[in-house]
Design a protein around this motif. Structure first.
Motif, PDB file in Angstrom:
ATOM      1  N   TYR A  39       0.902  -1.181  -0.106  1.00  0.00           N
ATOM      2  CA  TYR A  39      -0.047  -0.079   0.118  1.00  0.00           C
ATOM      3  C   TYR A  39       0.698   1.246   0.028  1.00  0.00           C
ATOM      4  N   ILE A  50      -9.156  -2.124  -7.926  1.00  0.00           N
ATOM      5  CA  ILE A  50      -9.806  -3.660  -7.584  1.00  0.00           C
ATOM      6  C   ILE A  50     -10.895  -3.682  -7.069  1.00  0.00           C
ATOM      7  N   GLY A 163     -14.505  -4.646   4.983  1.00  0.00           N
ATOM      8  CA  GLY A 163     -13.410  -5.106   3.912  1.00  0.00           C
ATOM      9  C   GLY A 163     -12.839  -6.312   3.935  1.00  0.00           C
ATOM     10  N   SER A 164     -12.927  -7.351   5.080  1.00  0.00           N
ATOM     11  CA  SER A 164     -12.572  -8.512   5.091  1.00  0.00           C
ATOM     12  C   SER A 164     -11.045  -8.324   5.280  1.00  0.00           C
ATOM     13  N   SER A 165     -10.340  -7.424   5.870  1.00  0.00           N
ATOM     14  CA  SER A 165      -8.832  -7.090   5.807  1.00  0.00           C
ATOM     15  C   SER A 165      -8.307  -8.194   6.767  1.00  0.00           C
ATOM     16  N   ASN A 168      -6.409 -10.979   5.582  1.00  0.00           N
ATOM     17  CA  ASN A 168      -4.957 -11.210   5.180  1.00  0.00           C
ATOM     18  C   ASN A 168      -4.170 -11.201   6.503  1.00  0.00           C
ATOM     19  N   TYR A 208      -9.249 -12.622  -8.032  1.00  0.00           N
ATOM     20  CA  TYR A 208      -7.821 -12.342  -7.813  1.00  0.00           C
ATOM     21  C   TYR A 208      -6.956 -12.632  -8.974  1.00  0.00           C
ATOM     22  N   THR A 215      -5.177  -6.706 -10.627  1.00  0.00           N
ATOM     23  CA  THR A 215      -4.464  -7.423  -9.553  1.00  0.00           C
ATOM     24  C   THR A 215      -3.226  -7.896  -9.851  1.00  0.00           C
ATOM     25  N   PHE A 218      -1.175  -4.717  -9.334  1.00  0.00           N
ATOM     26  CA  PHE A 218      -1.273  -4.286  -7.606  1.00  0.00           C
ATOM     27  C   PHE A 218      -0.023  -5.416  -7.170  1.00  0.00           C
ATOM     28  N   MET A 254      -1.325 -15.213  -3.226  1.00  0.00           N
ATOM     29  CA  MET A 254      -0.753 -14.690  -4.342  1.00  0.00           C
ATOM     30  C   MET A 254       0.468 -14.759  -4.427  1.00  0.00           C
TER      31      MET A 254
HETATM   32  C1  AVI Z   1      -7.265  -5.701   1.520  1.00  0.00           C
HETATM   33  N1  AVI Z   1      -7.727  -7.210   1.447  1.00  0.00           N
HETATM   34  C2  AVI Z   1      -8.886  -7.556   2.036  1.00  0.00           C
HETATM   35  C3  AVI Z   1      -7.714  -7.534  -0.197  1.00  0.00           C
HETATM   36  C4  AVI Z   1      -8.181  -9.134  -0.302  1.00  0.00           C
HETATM   37  O1  AVI Z   1      -8.831  -9.631  -0.931  1.00  0.00           O
HETATM   38  O2  AVI Z   1      -7.549 -10.072   0.657  1.00  0.00           O
HETATM   39  C5  AVI Z   1      -6.383  -7.466  -0.892  1.00  0.00           C
HETATM   40  C6  AVI Z   1      -6.344  -7.861  -2.244  1.00  0.00           C
HETATM   41  N2  AVI Z   1      -5.400  -8.471  -2.645  1.00  0.00           N
HETATM   42  C7  AVI Z   1      -5.810  -8.808  -3.858  1.00  0.00           C
HETATM   43  N3  AVI Z   1      -6.916  -8.172  -4.327  1.00  0.00           N
HETATM   44  C8  AVI Z   1      -7.288  -7.592  -3.240  1.00  0.00           C
END
Ligand code: AVI
Length: 322
Positions: A39, A50, A163-165, A168, A208, A215, A218, A254
């Motif tokens: 980020y 995305i 956001g379901s962070s 991660n 993804y 993506t 990213f 990923m």
């Molecule tokens: C921030 N997070 C919830 C995203 C996810 O879906 O895990 C990050 C992301 N990585 C790739 N696309 C989005």
């Protein structure tokens, strides 16, 4: 009187620790990069794109749940809370909630100070009477809001973590973070958290591996971040993006895979050769079953009160209390 915007910096900057963490990950036999390094400005911009992709269902599915159940959710929340938005960005998600909840104040927490200026402005424009405190903090490392929350002891905190962070984080880290949030809840605090749920593999993998390659851009951008932070010389064109679902661990992995043998120098301190086909793990994104996430909440000392979902059970919004 209109409150004066307040910005607190609770960030104990640790650039050396960050660099060390990044380098150590890259030098492990199985190379990895902590996804927090995605980020930078370009990474944030790409992540915003995305969230707008057709394939990336989490953002719009969560928004749909918020839309459909806003009244029900807001009835379940404490009155006059201190609304704490974790990873608030520009506070746009919180702003939508202000139609339904009347917090005593909003506390926006983010690692990016620039975002917080936008957040304060975003709330001030439309809700000028509402006190909004911006807190610059890497809450994934430390959450230190006790003193701030204690200023208004009669207003329990509602932690908003959309956001379901949480997905991660590896399970033990997720529990650690949730525990820290729980410790801030006192007896009357609450957590409202968005979680991506287990679903058919093809849908998750498409999210993804989008057709436009956003993506992929990213993912590859993290090599530019590594070059900057570590004075390294990754050639992004030597790597390709992939994202594979691992059903055993219910998570997307990923990867950046070397297309050819590639030697990378990290300043003068280290060198690593990536063989053709060797990959760097850049992110895990865990998908939970409703029961599995409920257990995680319990492990962190929370009790799940309610869960709202979409008609297809793709995403869950959980309300938890100590
Ligand atoms: C921030 N997070 C919830 C995203 C996810 O879906 O895990 C990050 C992301 N990585 C790739 N696309 C989005």
């Amino acid at each position: 009187a209109t409150p004066i915007p307040r910005l607190e910096n609770l960030l104990s900057p640790d650039p050396t620790g960050d660099r060390q963490n990044l380098l150590e990950g890259l030098l492990q036999p199985q190379a990895s990069i902590n996804p927090k390094f995605f980020y930078d400005d370009r990474g944030c911009e790409l992540f915003t794109r995305i969230c707008e992709l057709d394939e990336y269902y989490p953002t719009r599915t969560e928004a749909g749940i918020f839309d459909r159940h806003a009244e029900d959710i807001s009835r379940a929340l404490r009155a006059d809370p201190q609304w704490v938005d974790l990873g608030c960005g520009d506070c746009s998600k919180t702003r939508q909630w202000l139609e339904y909840v009347s917090p005593a104040r909003v506390i926006g927490v983010d690692i990016a100070g620039d975002f917080l200026h936008a957040c304060l402005a975003n709330i001030a424009d439309g809700y000028p009477e509402l006190e909004c405190v911006g807190v610059i903090s890497d809450f994934t490392r430390q959450l230190d809001l006790q003193a701030l929350l204690a200023e208004q002891p009669d207003n329990p905190p509602v932690f908003f973590y959309p956001g379901s962070s949480i997905g991660n984080f590896a399970r033990p880290e997720a529990v650690r973070l949730l525990r820290r949030i729980r410790q801030h809840c006192g007896t009357r605090g609450q957590l409202l958290i968005g979680v991506d749920l287990v679903k058919p593999l093809a849908i998750v993998e498409a999210a993804y591996n989008d057709a436009e390659g956003v993506t992929a851009a990213f993912n590859l951008n993290v090599l530019a971040v590594a070059n900057r932070l570590l004075d390294a010389n990754f050639d992004a064109s030597a790597f390709s993006h992939s994202a594979v679902y691992d059903p055993r661990n219910s998570r997307i992995e990923m990867r950046l895979t070397a297309r050819r043998t590639h030697t990378v120098r990290f300043g003068t301190s280290a060198v690593r050769q990536f063989q053709r086909g060797e990959h760097i793990i850049t992110e895990h994104s865990h998908k939970y079953t409703p029961a599995g996430f409920s257990l995680l909440l319990e492990e962190a000392g929370f009790t799940q009160r309610q869960m709202w979902t979409d008609p297809e059970y793709w995403f869950g919004v959980f309300l938890a209390e100590p």
